[in-house]
Design an enzyme around this catalytic site. Sequence first.
Site, short mmCIF file in Angstrom:
data_model
loop_
_atom_site.label_atom_id
_atom_site.label_comp_id
_atom_site.label_asym_id
_atom_site.label_seq_id
_atom_site.Cartn_x
_atom_site.Cartn_y
_atom_site.Cartn_z
CD GLU A 282 0.47 -4.25 3.08
OE1 GLU A 282 0.21 -4.52 1.88
OE2 GLU A 282 -0.03 -4.87 4.04
CG HIS A 283 -3.11 -0.79 0.99
ND1 HIS A 283 -4.07 -0.94 0.02
CD2 HIS A 283 -2.99 -2.00 1.58
CE1 HIS A 283 -4.51 -2.19 0.01
NE2 HIS A 283 -3.88 -2.85 0.97
CD GLU B 232 -6.97 -5.89 1.11
OE1 GLU B 232 -6.15 -6.77 1.42
OE2 GLU B 232 -6.69 -4.67 1.12
CG HIS C 252 -4.13 -3.74 5.48
ND1 HIS C 252 -5.21 -3.19 4.84
CD2 HIS C 252 -3.60 -4.65 4.62
CE1 HIS C 252 -5.34 -3.74 3.64
NE2 HIS C 252 -4.38 -4.62 3.48
#
Length: 413
Positions: A49-50, A126, A46
């Site tokens: 991905e960012h 998040e 993740h």
Amino acid sequence: MSKKYTLDNGLVIVGEEIEHVNSVSCGIWIDAGSRYEDEYTNGMSHFIEHMLFKGTKNRTAKKIAEEIDNLGGHINAFTSKETTCYYVKMIDEHIESGIDILADMILNPLFLDEDISKERTVILEEINMYEDSPEDLAHDMLFEMIYKNQGIGRNILGTRSSLQKIKRENMMEFFYKYYVPNNCVISICGNFDFDNIVKLIEEKFKGWNNKKDKNIDINNCNFNLGVITRNKDIEQMNLCMGLEGIGLESEHIYALSIANNIFGSSMSSRLFQNIREEQGTVYSIYSYLTLNKGLGTFNISSSMSEKNIYKVYNSIINEIKLIKENSLTKEEIKRSKEQLKGNYILGLESTSSRMMSMGKSQILLNKVNNPKDILNKINNVTDDEIDYIIKSIFDKDKIAISVVGKNSENLSF
């Protein structure tokens, strides 16, 4: 009808041409997710991905956003337990620009230390956001308990502790292990010419070398029972229950989906009608399937006031007992098949949803199912197969439970 082509470097392209639309959706799927992480790399997929949106050798982060916006397009990404996907949706005449941007992000990311530090803070926020959603939290807690100390059970976002340990060097190691062409799929759907798109993709990704010794394996996972709770000063209790299900590749997926429709996935289901409509003890209650390679769970989610939690729990247990003892009627099965087919067809009404369906199927199952084949499989599910899968899955004595809410530590199931 979908088409498929594999480049010399192992990159698979799957596509479906739809001439009557004016858009194209394209996604790059990587066979990498939290299932492939350990306690030290948890959250890495993740995080990467960012980072791919933070700029390349050719474009700043702002430039990536501006180019897409100026063409009236859309770009985004997501990470799951087993895959990461970067995708664009554009007017058909601009799809070359969209593919160029995706290729640049995959092939030329910067991974600057200052950006890693900033994005770590963003992901921590998040995590805070998801922990403020008790329904999501209950689901994540359930999986962490069911698959304790196993990659499939780890949170996709990672933990505050694991994120602090991620440095540029181990991020790059993870990236170069999984972001290789023979571990990826490009899925594209809309108004385009497949042969021309293959040539374009081949040109854009010509410098992407495969990994000949690629050996990315996943281990079988153990399903653990238990009860886990989290106290939160909120008005409702959030109850999540899990039974051991079946894997994504199982031949019984459609039989279980038919049973799930009747049991709890719609407003006409037994859970909704009996527990919400007749008893009035919940606002939200439903069941859903979680399907992964080689394993899955059958999940039940509900929210209610503290005073009603035992009544709701016992009612759910009773519904599990009833469906196992009596299975489904022929009329219920007929209605459920039509509902399942309708939902599937409606889910393929956009280029984005078709691209997602093709990409996910190819990256996880190494094939793309024809919609007509899917509909035939649903139609051909027998009553005996449904009886078999219900008896295999619905066991009131083998349920994992998570609860988020006030005074939840005092509960006893």
